[in-house]
Design an enzyme around this catalytic site. Sequence first.
Site, PDB file in Angstrom:
ATOM      1  N   HIS A 208      -7.737  -8.392  -0.308  1.00 37.95           N
ATOM      2  CA  HIS A 208      -7.158  -8.926  -1.550  1.00 37.95           C
ATOM      3  C   HIS A 208      -5.667  -9.184  -1.362  1.00 37.95           C
ATOM      4  O   HIS A 208      -5.059  -8.680  -0.415  1.00 37.95           O
ATOM      5  CB  HIS A 208      -7.349  -7.933  -2.711  1.00 37.95           C
ATOM      6  CG  HIS A 208      -6.578  -6.654  -2.523  1.00 37.95           C
ATOM      7  ND1 HIS A 208      -6.970  -5.659  -1.652  1.00 37.95           N
ATOM      8  CD2 HIS A 208      -5.419  -6.217  -3.080  1.00 37.95           C
ATOM      9  CE1 HIS A 208      -6.104  -4.671  -1.681  1.00 37.95           C
ATOM     10  NE2 HIS A 208      -5.137  -4.989  -2.540  1.00 37.95           N
ATOM     11  N   ASP A 210      -1.985  -8.850  -3.705  1.00 33.30           N
ATOM     12  CA  ASP A 210      -1.521  -8.141  -4.900  1.00 33.30           C
ATOM     13  C   ASP A 210      -0.913  -9.143  -5.878  1.00 33.30           C
ATOM     14  O   ASP A 210      -0.119  -9.995  -5.478  1.00 33.30           O
ATOM     15  CB  ASP A 210      -0.475  -7.085  -4.515  1.00 33.30           C
ATOM     16  CG  ASP A 210      -1.069  -5.979  -3.657  1.00 33.30           C
ATOM     17  OD1 ASP A 210      -2.304  -5.805  -3.694  1.00 33.30           O
ATOM     18  OD2 ASP A 210      -0.302  -5.289  -2.955  1.00 33.30           O
ATOM     19  N   HIS A 265      -4.629  -8.242   2.523  1.00 37.59           N
ATOM     20  CA  HIS A 265      -4.754  -6.979   3.248  1.00 37.59           C
ATOM     21  C   HIS A 265      -6.001  -6.239   2.795  1.00 37.59           C
ATOM     22  O   HIS A 265      -6.598  -6.583   1.780  1.00 37.59           O
ATOM     23  CB  HIS A 265      -3.484  -6.127   3.074  1.00 37.59           C
ATOM     24  CG  HIS A 265      -3.070  -5.920   1.642  1.00 37.59           C
ATOM     25  ND1 HIS A 265      -2.491  -6.910   0.866  1.00 37.59           N
ATOM     26  CD2 HIS A 265      -3.174  -4.844   0.829  1.00 37.59           C
ATOM     27  CE1 HIS A 265      -2.231  -6.439  -0.339  1.00 37.59           C
ATOM     28  NE2 HIS A 265      -2.652  -5.192  -0.397  1.00 37.59           N
ATOM     29  N   ARG A 275      -7.514   9.485   4.432  1.00 36.43           N
ATOM     30  CA  ARG A 275      -6.278   8.707   4.313  1.00 36.43           C
ATOM     31  C   ARG A 275      -5.799   8.816   2.867  1.00 36.43           C
ATOM     32  O   ARG A 275      -6.601   8.707   1.919  1.00 36.43           O
ATOM     33  CB  ARG A 275      -6.567   7.241   4.669  1.00 36.43           C
ATOM     34  CG  ARG A 275      -5.375   6.302   4.430  1.00 36.43           C
ATOM     35  CD  ARG A 275      -5.697   4.880   4.864  1.00 36.43           C
ATOM     36  NE  ARG A 275      -4.758   3.943   4.268  1.00 36.43           N
ATOM     37  CZ  ARG A 275      -3.632   3.533   4.851  1.00 36.43           C
ATOM     38  NH1 ARG A 275      -3.315   3.945   6.066  1.00 36.43           N
ATOM     39  NH2 ARG A 275      -2.829   2.689   4.229  1.00 36.43           N
TER      40      ARG A 275
HETATM   41  C1  GA4 Z   1      -4.999  -5.302  -6.607  1.00 36.50           C
HETATM   42  C2  GA4 Z   1      -3.601  -4.663  -6.600  1.00 36.50           C
HETATM   43  C3  GA4 Z   1      -3.518  -3.387  -7.464  1.00 36.50           C
HETATM   44  O1  GA4 Z   1      -4.162  -2.303  -6.788  1.00 36.50           O
HETATM   45  C4  GA4 Z   1      -4.202  -3.597  -8.840  1.00 36.50           C
HETATM   46  C5  GA4 Z   1      -5.664  -3.916  -8.577  1.00 36.50           C
HETATM   47  C6  GA4 Z   1      -6.591  -4.104  -9.780  1.00 36.50           C
HETATM   48  C7  GA4 Z   1      -7.347  -2.804 -10.120  1.00 36.50           C
HETATM   49  O2  GA4 Z   1      -7.622  -1.997  -9.261  1.00 36.50           O
HETATM   50  O3  GA4 Z   1      -7.704  -2.667 -11.299  1.00 36.50           O
HETATM   51  C8  GA4 Z   1      -7.555  -5.256  -9.409  1.00 36.50           C
HETATM   52  C9  GA4 Z   1      -6.909  -5.948  -8.171  1.00 36.50           C
HETATM   53  C10 GA4 Z   1      -5.540  -5.329  -8.046  1.00 36.50           C
HETATM   54  C11 GA4 Z   1      -6.868  -7.476  -8.345  1.00 36.50           C
HETATM   55  C12 GA4 Z   1      -8.190  -8.072  -8.919  1.00 36.50           C
HETATM   56  C13 GA4 Z   1      -8.833  -7.167  -9.983  1.00 36.50           C
HETATM   57  C14 GA4 Z   1      -7.764  -6.245 -10.552  1.00 36.50           C
HETATM   58  C15 GA4 Z   1      -9.006  -4.870  -9.094  1.00 36.50           C
HETATM   59  C16 GA4 Z   1      -9.711  -6.180  -9.261  1.00 36.50           C
HETATM   60  C17 GA4 Z   1     -10.921  -6.416  -8.805  1.00 36.50           C
HETATM   61  C18 GA4 Z   1      -3.941  -2.411  -9.753  1.00 36.50           C
HETATM   62  C19 GA4 Z   1      -3.757  -4.909  -9.410  1.00 36.50           C
HETATM   63  O4  GA4 Z   1      -2.823  -5.095 -10.165  1.00 36.50           O
HETATM   64  O5  GA4 Z   1      -4.592  -5.920  -8.975  1.00 36.50           O
END
Ligand code: GA4
Length: 333
Positions: A208, A210, A265, A275
């Site tokens: 994914h 961020d 990443h 981890r």
């Molecule tokens: C990825 C980055 C951060 O960890 C996060 C994640 C969020 C979550 O875990 O709720 C998301 C992911 C993240 C992007 C797409 C959506 C939302 C999980 C998911 C499948 C907290 C964020 O801001 O986006």
Amino acid sequence: MVAISKPPVELFFLKQITNNNHHPPTIPIIDLSKTESKHLLVKACQDFGFFKVVNHGVPLKFINKLESEAMKFFSSPLSFKQKAGPPDPFGYGNKQLGQNGDFGWVEYLLLNLKAEPDRNNPTISVCEDNPQEFQCAVNDYVIAVKKMTCEILELLADELKLQSRDALSKMLLDEQSDSVFRVNYYPPCPEVQEHEMKGKKLIGFGEHTDPQIISVLRSNNTSGLEILLKDGSWMPVSPDSNSFFINVGDSLQVMTNGRFKSVKHRVVANSLKSRLSMIYFGGPPLNEKIAPLPSLMENDEASLYKEFTWFEYKKSAFNSRLSDNRLGFFENN
Ligand code: GA4
């Protein structure tokens, strides 16, 4: 209380793609105590969207304290951890990531940093009968990491010759900043070795990018993090518990009109060691307009993106799957 459904084991595995590159690039290491770091920072954001920071100034005692508090939390009985509430989006999560069908071999705590954390006024509630110590450890850590992150954003603004030095950092310093803190615990998985022999890797946290401006990660010395290189291969990042790893988020890619890269990443699981990673996601206030910074645009340069607010992007991101290209929807054709 949430019932945690058990996803089928096959969902966690990836076909292993071997990196045939005999000279894989090395991850830029930025020494924050050196003045020439400004130039290297910009280059790292352009070339990789990813770099490692040393001499960062974050006190070791805050890092170690939070790591030991977090390990205590994740070693607690499930019933205790669930008191933090389900991750919708903030709380304790186990295997399920987001709300749209993503899974990983990971447990986590996702915390909202809406208000400025203050050591005398802890605002982050980890869970109902949570020991004060965990909250204080998060607060101390976040205050120090946020300070370092703002220094990095100011060095970047300087080198990019933005209108003001705080053009980027002010979004994190704003009391409405929509920043998030995440602690991920990847338990060792004995099945990893067996599957590696079949050429498969176990996913801890799927690939994914961020959505925020910048993400700052610190982990223990267990490997697992990988970044996607331009040639499409995955590069393992050697863990280093004394350093921070920083990545550009989607919002910063947009603000630089694609000059900086929001790097894909992922984390692969480990068979023997657990981890633990802690990540600060620096985000803007919800009403902030995310668009290329005018001072960066060349004369007739067109914006690669339609203008949107962080609220709009965040809403769309939280409705997406982990590996989706979230910016695609906001691109200009
Ligand atoms: C990825 C980055 C951060 O960890 C996060 C994640 C969020 C979550 O875990 O709720 C998301 C992911 C993240 C992007 C797409 C959506 C939302 C999980 C998911 C499948 C907290 C964020 O801001 O986006």
